[in-house]
Design an enzyme around this catalytic site. Sequence first.
Site, short mmCIF file in Angstrom:
data_model
loop_
_atom_site.label_atom_id
_atom_site.label_comp_id
_atom_site.label_asym_id
_atom_site.label_seq_id
_atom_site.Cartn_x
_atom_site.Cartn_y
_atom_site.Cartn_z
N CYS A 205 29.59 17.92 11.59
CA CYS A 205 29.68 18.69 10.55
C CYS A 205 29.78 20.07 10.52
O CYS A 205 30.64 21.23 10.07
CB CYS A 205 28.93 18.38 9.25
SG CYS A 205 27.03 18.89 9.39
N SER A 206 28.82 20.74 11.22
CA SER A 206 28.36 22.38 11.40
C SER A 206 29.52 22.60 12.71
O SER A 206 30.08 23.85 12.46
CB SER A 206 27.08 22.57 11.78
OG SER A 206 26.66 21.81 12.84
N ASP A 223 24.39 25.71 13.75
CA ASP A 223 23.74 24.38 12.95
C ASP A 223 23.95 24.63 11.48
O ASP A 223 23.59 25.69 11.03
CB ASP A 223 22.55 24.10 13.39
CG ASP A 223 22.33 23.57 14.76
OD1 ASP A 223 23.51 22.94 15.25
OD2 ASP A 223 21.48 23.58 15.52
N HIS A 258 23.47 18.84 6.18
CA HIS A 258 24.85 18.63 6.31
C HIS A 258 25.38 19.79 5.54
O HIS A 258 25.04 20.57 4.67
CB HIS A 258 25.41 17.20 5.25
CG HIS A 258 26.68 16.86 5.31
ND1 HIS A 258 27.37 16.66 6.62
CD2 HIS A 258 27.66 16.79 4.22
CE1 HIS A 258 28.72 16.40 6.41
NE2 HIS A 258 28.89 16.54 5.09
N HIS A 270 34.95 18.05 4.60
CA HIS A 270 33.95 17.91 5.86
C HIS A 270 34.10 16.81 6.79
O HIS A 270 34.97 15.95 6.58
CB HIS A 270 32.50 17.80 4.93
CG HIS A 270 32.37 16.64 4.22
ND1 HIS A 270 31.39 15.70 4.11
CD2 HIS A 270 33.28 15.70 3.54
CE1 HIS A 270 31.55 14.88 3.21
NE2 HIS A 270 32.80 14.65 3.02
#
Length: 313
Positions: A205-206, A223, A258, A270
């Site tokens: 996600c990051s 992160d 998240h 995402h």
Amino acid sequence: MNIRYIRVPVANVWRQPNQVREVDRPSLSDSPDWEQWLHGMSLEERKDLVGRLESQLLYGEPVIVMKEVNGWVKGVIPDQYTPKDGRGYPGWIPANQLTFDPQYHRAWEEKPLAYVTADETRLNPEGENKSLNISFMTKLPRVGESDGKAIVLLPDSNTGRVPLKDVTIARQLPISGGLQRIANARRFLGLPYLWAGMSSRGFDCSGFMYRIFEAGGIRIPRDADIQARYGTKVSRQGLEPGDLVFFAHEQGRGRIHHVGMYIGEDRFIHSPNTGNPVRVNRMTDKPYCEEFCGGSRYHGTEIFDDENRNHLR
């Protein structure tokens, strides 16, 4: 400072060498078989990357070397900010996936870069019969142009060619607005999730947000929980297209786990988790409606806690 550069299309950054599994062997050589590694893992083995794999690097990116032990290098990634280490994101990389050439080092610091802004492209090293498939946001020093190709310097001092249509030449990419970031992100709809992924072969996600913002000329931390610390804080009602949206355990009151990007009309894009590819969800979908904990808007002028870092670029 002991600096080396990645000499393979994608390099995994591991928490510890002893956490590499037998199924990970195809990713460790000086010519890693990425397809065999990705497709050789079961769903459970992909999930088991959590706690083993930390991040990834793309072809030509720098690593600050701290020590070398039994064919492994412990280093930090200066372009991936984290409070874990003020010098950059820490981890272990196979030594055979790193190299150093003074000519490349000077060019990395001084020359315009050819940023891969296509989803991926083919790099043809001069004098070799093989070509390399390189990822979105790979960047290499541009030393010339010919016949519709950018001539780029490679980490081993050789040169190669990539299609000009697939790259943007700049020392630093210009800052783009939220709508352009959204357009870039939508290109990866359906891409499988990969824990610690930072390439167009698979994002976490990051990592997805990091590369999308990088393509828009904006550096953000690596992160999700650290991405939430910086930028301008935005409430649910104040969200605008292109803002980051964060989600936390304990119904939004616990640890952030998240991140996605708001795209308007109460939706966000995402890379959710292992087994679920890049997609669009509504902010009212469960569990996101219960876990939303705020947004951040980045302008490209943010300064992280890194005044003494050498970014190398």
